[in-house]
Design an enzyme around this catalytic site. Structure first.
Site, PDB file in Angstrom:
ATOM      1  N   GLY A  16       2.389   4.831   1.279  1.00 45.61           N
ATOM      2  CA  GLY A  16       2.829   5.319   2.572  1.00 45.61           C
ATOM      3  C   GLY A  16       1.819   6.234   3.233  1.00 45.61           C
ATOM      4  N   CYS A  65      21.711   4.667   0.938  1.00 44.18           N
ATOM      5  CA  CYS A  65      21.835   5.718   1.953  1.00 44.18           C
ATOM      6  C   CYS A  65      23.256   5.801   2.505  1.00 44.18           C
ATOM      7  CB  CYS A  65      20.841   5.468   3.082  1.00 44.18           C
ATOM      8  SG  CYS A  65      20.939   3.806   3.776  1.00 44.18           S
ATOM      9  N   GLU A 110      15.955   4.769  10.247  1.00 46.47           N
ATOM     10  CA  GLU A 110      17.220   4.747   9.504  1.00 46.47           C
ATOM     11  C   GLU A 110      16.962   5.533   8.235  1.00 46.47           C
ATOM     12  OE1 GLU A 110      19.581   4.366   6.713  1.00 46.47           O
ATOM     13  OE2 GLU A 110      18.795   2.323   6.513  1.00 46.47           O
ATOM     14  N   GLY A 114       0.819  -1.202   0.000  1.00 44.55           N
ATOM     15  CA  GLY A 114       0.000   0.000   0.000  1.00 44.55           C
ATOM     16  C   GLY A 114       0.850   1.247   0.000  1.00 44.55           C
ATOM     17  N   VAL A 156      -1.452   3.242   4.068  1.00 45.21           N
ATOM     18  CA  VAL A 156      -1.116   2.143   4.980  1.00 45.21           C
ATOM     19  C   VAL A 156      -0.041   2.577   5.972  1.00 45.21           C
ATOM     20  CG1 VAL A 156      -0.175  -0.194   5.118  1.00 45.21           C
ATOM     21  CG2 VAL A 156      -1.802   0.392   3.316  1.00 45.21           C
ATOM     22  N   GLY A 157       0.985   3.255   5.479  1.00 50.86           N
ATOM     23  CA  GLY A 157       2.037   3.716   6.379  1.00 50.86           C
ATOM     24  C   GLY A 157       1.510   4.672   7.433  1.00 50.86           C
TER      25      GLY A 157
END
Length: 471
Positions: free
Chosen positions: A202, A278, A244, A200, A205-206
């Protein structure tokens, strides 16, 4: 064409309530390769409810029982290595070097978590108090697209090690990889509700996972901007949070470095995972005395890098994950030149001979100053900036002059000197001469690169709460 119609809730593949669909593409060809049906907030709530039902039993499991689950997950992932490799190559397009690391790593994290459980003191005596480390509660994880399989496995392994249950929202852009991994994880036979996965957006659902009071812990890997939003939402219900986030890693090339060894390390750090990392070392700090020699060597070495699809074993750099990401990297290449940086190699557009696919020319800029956007903002593509320093103190000051602090690099031949420099860098990790990290070493960032740590005992404790029983 891969059509993904289900999510994973309460130990089963189920049709989501959400009906919106998201198209999936091969980034090396720009061809549509599938669609995924996305879950919505109601699906997220159903997954949380399943995790909550399973939590009381899971929290009572013994370390030995958790180790057995972790070994079963390890074996299940290892058994599907070929399918996982193919899914990642097709949907993400990573070069073979990154694939060769990523799939074994996804299985290995369960072994590392099992070892951590075996060595960890979940109960200890402090004075007249017995301190018991208990699982924090239902966890939620939100994972990015740049190492989808590895991030899901790492966060699941830590939840199992802690004795808790988890709901995971992976990137919708990685749905084929997620589905392939879920089919493997399902074979491990975890108790119902321990693992739940909802594809889903962000912001749908997030957002539900971040604000739902049924979630006690949230772990997120992704952009600093999204991390900030999650942190605000989680604060309303005092969720424990591990973030993170982004990075703008400096590589300090000391003037005693052996350039024959150092230049390959510089390229490996700057361009790992096609620059979509990253931890990439995207700022190279070079002494003024060595500047001309280093830039000459870089121009030659970067020009020799091969950009191409995963299907070509000789490819060093793969495509960007999407058209949007390709455009983002192109814009930063333009910004750098507008701000006065000098293009050493690479530049805008696709590499020669590649007229389709979201490929970027590996690019190096010189005459970069630390106030330029190219030096301050995370590009997430194969773009390296070269900055000059007068002496060691200035190198450290430039390296630390950033909002980020995830992973830094020091290259040289004098180990004592490298360690002295490393001790002054503001970063969660400092790598000396591209040395491999111990799998249990903590990972996470200072400043805007995040909160908390993952891996080993530090990562485990982020999912635990200490309770003192005094008497």
């Amino acid at each position: 064409m891969k059509m993904i119609e289900q999510i994973y809730v309460d130990g089963a593949f189920v049709t989501p309530e959400g009906s919106e669909r998201f198209e999936l593409f091969n980034p090396a060809t720009e061809e549509k390769i599938g669609e995924v049906r996305l879950g919505d907030a109601e699906d997220a709530r159903a997954a949380i409810a399943a995790a909550r039902r399973a939590f009381p039993t899971m929290r009572r499991t013994t370390p030995a029982e958790r180790i057995a689950m972790l070994h079963a997950l390890r074996d299940a992932v290892a058994a599907r290595a070929g399918a996982l490799h193919e899914a990642m190559a097709t949907e993400y397009g990573a070069p073979q070097s990154f694939l060769a690391f990523s799939v074994p790593h996804a299985a290995r994290v369960f072994d590392v978590a099992a070892k951590t459980v075996a060595d960890y003191a979940f109960a200890r005596q402090i004075g007249n108090a017995e301190v018991v480390m208990e699982p924090v509660g239902v966890a939620a994880a939100i994972t990015p697209w740049n190492s989808n399989i590895g991030f899901i496995c790492t966060k699941l392994a830590t939840a199992i090690a802690a004795g808790t249950t988890i709901v995971i929202k992976p990137s919708e852009m990685s749905a084929i990889q997620t589905q392939t991994l879920l089919e493997a994880l399902h074979e491990a036979g975890l108790p119902r509700g321990v693992l739940n996965v909802v594809n889903g957006y962000g912001h749908v659902v997030g957002a539900e996972l971040s604000q739902n009071p049924g979630v006690a812990k949230i772990t997120f890997t992704g952009s600093t901007t999204t991390g900030r939003t999650i942190l605000r939402a989680a604060a309303e219900t005092f969720k424990r949070v591990t973030l993170e986030l982004g990075g703008k890693g400096p590589q300090i090339l000391l003037d005693d470095a052996d350039l024959n060894r150092a230049i390959p390390h510089v390229l490996a750090s700057a361009f790992r995972n096609s620059g979509q990392a990253c931890i990439a070392g995207t700022r190279l700090l070079v002494s003024k005395q060595k500047h001309a020699e280093v830039t000459s060597r870089l121009a030659t070495a970067v020009s020799a890098l091969r950009t191409g699809p995963s299907s070509d074993p000789a490819s060093d750099i793969g495509p960007m994950v999407s058209a949007r990401q390709w455009q983002r990297v192109q814009s930063y290449i333009r910004f750098a030149q507008e701000d006065g940086a000098t293009l050493l190699v690479g530049g805008e557009g696709r590499p020669e001979g590649l007229d389709r696919g979201w490929f970027v020319r590996p690019t190096v800029f010189t005459d970069v100053t630390n106030d330029m956007r190219i030096a301050r903002e995370e590009v997430f593509g194969p773009v390296l900036s070269v900055l000059s320093y007068r002496d060691e103190d200035e190198a450290i000051a430039i390296a630390n002059d950033t909002d980020y602090g995830l992973q830094s690099y020091v290259l040289g031949t004098d180990l004592a000197r490298m360690r002295r420099v490393a001790g002054q860098l503001e970063a969660g990790r400092v790598v000396l001469n591209e040395a491999p990290a111990d799998a249990e070493a903590p990972f996470g960032g200072f400043k805007h690169s995040g909160i908390g740590r993952e891996f080993g005992p530090f990562g485990l404790e982020a999912f635990l709460e200490p309770k003192a029983i005094i008497g």
